[in-house]
Design an enzyme around this catalytic site. Sequence first.
Site, PDB file in Angstrom:
ATOM      1  N   GLU A 114      18.581   1.049 -32.851  1.00 35.24           N
ATOM      2  CA  GLU A 114      17.454   1.215 -31.835  1.00 35.24           C
ATOM      3  C   GLU A 114      17.242  -0.116 -31.270  1.00 35.24           C
ATOM      4  O   GLU A 114      17.173   0.041 -29.769  1.00 35.24           O
ATOM      5  CB  GLU A 114      16.072   1.818 -32.460  1.00 35.24           C
ATOM      6  CG  GLU A 114      16.485   3.032 -33.068  1.00 35.24           C
ATOM      7  CD  GLU A 114      15.099   3.445 -33.632  1.00 35.24           C
ATOM      8  OE1 GLU A 114      14.501   3.115 -34.826  1.00 35.24           O
ATOM      9  OE2 GLU A 114      14.656   4.618 -32.986  1.00 35.24           O
ATOM     10  N   GLU A 134      18.304   7.232 -41.389  1.00 35.40           N
ATOM     11  CA  GLU A 134      17.234   7.991 -41.362  1.00 35.40           C
ATOM     12  C   GLU A 134      16.985   9.556 -41.819  1.00 35.40           C
ATOM     13  O   GLU A 134      16.454  10.124 -42.545  1.00 35.40           O
ATOM     14  CB  GLU A 134      16.405   7.927 -39.916  1.00 35.40           C
ATOM     15  CG  GLU A 134      15.967   6.586 -39.371  1.00 35.40           C
ATOM     16  CD  GLU A 134      17.166   5.821 -38.726  1.00 35.40           C
ATOM     17  OE1 GLU A 134      18.223   5.895 -39.008  1.00 35.40           O
ATOM     18  OE2 GLU A 134      16.792   4.997 -37.939  1.00 35.40           O
TER      19      GLU A 134
HETATM   20  C1  1HE Z   1      17.105  -3.942 -47.023  1.00 37.76           C
HETATM   21  C2  1HE Z   1      17.262  -3.229 -46.180  1.00 37.76           C
HETATM   22  C3  1HE Z   1      16.244  -2.266 -45.453  1.00 37.76           C
HETATM   23  C4  1HE Z   1      18.991  -4.226 -47.066  1.00 37.76           C
HETATM   24  N1  1HE Z   1      15.039  -2.453 -45.782  1.00 37.76           N
HETATM   25  N2  1HE Z   1      15.338  -4.042 -47.422  1.00 37.76           N
HETATM   26  N3  1HE Z   1      18.065   1.386 -43.100  1.00 37.76           N
HETATM   27  C5  1HE Z   1      18.872   1.639 -44.055  1.00 37.76           C
HETATM   28  O1  1HE Z   1      18.817   2.683 -44.515  1.00 37.76           O
HETATM   29  C6  1HE Z   1      20.032   0.851 -44.278  1.00 37.76           C
HETATM   30  C7  1HE Z   1      19.658   0.215 -45.651  1.00 37.76           C
HETATM   31  N4  1HE Z   1      20.723  -0.846 -45.895  1.00 37.76           N
HETATM   32  C8  1HE Z   1      22.068  -0.636 -46.461  1.00 37.76           C
HETATM   33  O2  1HE Z   1      22.513   0.310 -46.165  1.00 37.76           O
HETATM   34  C9  1HE Z   1      22.745  -1.772 -46.589  1.00 37.76           C
HETATM   35  O3  1HE Z   1      21.803  -2.842 -47.268  1.00 37.76           O
HETATM   36  C10 1HE Z   1      23.683  -2.469 -45.811  1.00 37.76           C
HETATM   37  C11 1HE Z   1      24.877  -1.488 -45.375  1.00 37.76           C
HETATM   38  C12 1HE Z   1      22.832  -2.929 -44.398  1.00 37.76           C
HETATM   39  C13 1HE Z   1      24.094  -3.994 -46.195  1.00 37.76           C
HETATM   40  O4  1HE Z   1      24.755  -3.761 -47.490  1.00 37.76           O
HETATM   41  P1  1HE Z   1      25.005  -4.940 -48.289  1.00 37.76           P
HETATM   42  O5  1HE Z   1      25.896  -4.421 -49.656  1.00 37.76           O
HETATM   43  O6  1HE Z   1      25.422  -6.278 -47.786  1.00 37.76           O
HETATM   44  O7  1HE Z   1      23.418  -5.330 -48.922  1.00 37.76           O
HETATM   45  P2  1HE Z   1      22.294  -4.572 -49.850  1.00 37.76           P
HETATM   46  O8  1HE Z   1      22.824  -5.461 -51.580  1.00 37.76           O
HETATM   47  O9  1HE Z   1      22.408  -3.328 -49.801  1.00 37.76           O
HETATM   48  O10 1HE Z   1      21.204  -5.561 -49.337  1.00 37.76           O
HETATM   49  C14 1HE Z   1      20.829  -6.881 -49.821  1.00 37.76           C
HETATM   50  C15 1HE Z   1      19.259  -6.951 -49.742  1.00 37.76           C
HETATM   51  O11 1HE Z   1      18.549  -6.565 -48.687  1.00 37.76           O
HETATM   52  C16 1HE Z   1      18.683  -6.045 -50.738  1.00 37.76           C
HETATM   53  O12 1HE Z   1      17.504  -6.729 -51.356  1.00 37.76           O
HETATM   54  P3  1HE Z   1      17.507  -7.486 -52.693  1.00 37.76           P
HETATM   55  O13 1HE Z   1      16.022  -7.928 -52.957  1.00 37.76           O
HETATM   56  O14 1HE Z   1      17.899  -6.395 -53.842  1.00 37.76           O
HETATM   57  O15 1HE Z   1      18.747  -8.632 -52.646  1.00 37.76           O
HETATM   58  C17 1HE Z   1      18.173  -4.680 -50.214  1.00 37.76           C
HETATM   59  O16 1HE Z   1      17.384  -4.225 -50.599  1.00 37.76           O
HETATM   60  C18 1HE Z   1      17.961  -5.535 -48.869  1.00 37.76           C
HETATM   61  N5  1HE Z   1      17.836  -4.592 -47.789  1.00 37.76           N
HETATM   62  N6  1HE Z   1      18.580  -2.996 -46.007  1.00 37.76           N
HETATM   63  C19 1HE Z   1      14.632  -3.371 -46.794  1.00 37.76           C
HETATM   64  N7  1HE Z   1      16.573  -1.674 -44.419  1.00 37.76           N
HETATM   65  C20 1HE Z   1      11.529   2.130 -36.323  1.00 37.76           C
HETATM   66  S1  1HE Z   1      12.002   3.268 -37.438  1.00 37.76           S
HETATM   67  C21 1HE Z   1      13.562   2.969 -37.856  1.00 37.76           C
HETATM   68  C22 1HE Z   1      13.855   3.643 -39.190  1.00 37.76           C
HETATM   69  C23 1HE Z   1      15.133   2.967 -39.771  1.00 37.76           C
HETATM   70  O17 1HE Z   1      15.579   1.936 -39.426  1.00 37.76           O
HETATM   71  S2  1HE Z   1      15.504   3.837 -41.410  1.00 37.76           S
HETATM   72  C24 1HE Z   1      16.945   3.151 -41.696  1.00 37.76           C
HETATM   73  C25 1HE Z   1      17.006   1.814 -42.572  1.00 37.76           C
END
Ligand code: 1HE
Length: 260
Positions: A114, A134
Amino acid sequence: MTSKDIHLDIYGDQNEVAVIRLTRPKKRNAINDALILSIRDLFEKLPATVHAAVIDGEGEHFCAGLDLSELSERDAGQGLIHSRMWHAALERVQYGPVPVVAALHGAVVGGGLELASACHIRVADASTFYALPEGTRGIFVGGGGAVRIPRLIGAARMADMMFTGRVYNAEDGERIGLSQYVVPAGDAFKKAFELAQVIAKNAPLTNYALMHVLPRIAEQPADQGYVSEAMMAAIAQSAPEAKERVRAFLDGKAAKVKKA
Ligand code: 1HE
């Protein structure tokens, strides 16, 4: 107060290119409330010398979207206000003071897509992937994606991404219109910065027309669009800078268009 998760640097002989970088790589540049408000504030307060901007993300991913850890605490009313807060911030990116080039790499997902969609040009390196998780997380886009993304790729493709969790790679993303450029892995920022330098040299009124008038014309019925176009054309060509640029070409002093 600006979030520590975002940085602004200004470059160029006349401080004409701003680089705005998300600096929360440990959380894959996920956007929490403080960060979305800082994006809004930075675009609102860009110095007047700046004529183009690049937005980039530190680390291996451009942006993982909304910070999901903040989601569970909101009720419906707060959710509405939160979404409108994103709208206000990304409106400042799209309809702010200067054109914005997004330098994409790694994850460009959810709210990250977005944010990218609110920019004027998207440059993706080969590591880029796009998704709208989402759909599978039981939520909906809330950062203007339902308005901007169908204008780039069509409602059917966006719905498919959300129904099925489909992920597009960099090449397919460019093919369907998510980015205008694809470059080798690691080169997105370099290319985006070069484009911003070019854009910063345009006549300000041309950049203004492309940012603020063209998208409105594109939404108008054709008969109104032609009138808006004629008025913008008349204003642009009457500016002294336009006259100087056209005169320079006629005098053989300006670059010709070269074959691609
Ligand atoms: C996060 C987030 C997040 C990572 N919010 N903490 N977005 C998503 O659903 C995408 C979610 N993220 C992922 O699918 C993956 O993290 C990635 C593909 C982006 C990257 O993968 P990777 O293996 O490099 O990293 P990871 O191990 O998944 O994440 C590293 C850390 O970042 C981990 O935290 P930690 O404390 O365990 O180290 C994750 O929890 C954190 N992290 N993404 C919070 N999104 C205005 S409305 C918009 C609506 C949306 O955007 S919904 C879609 C959200």
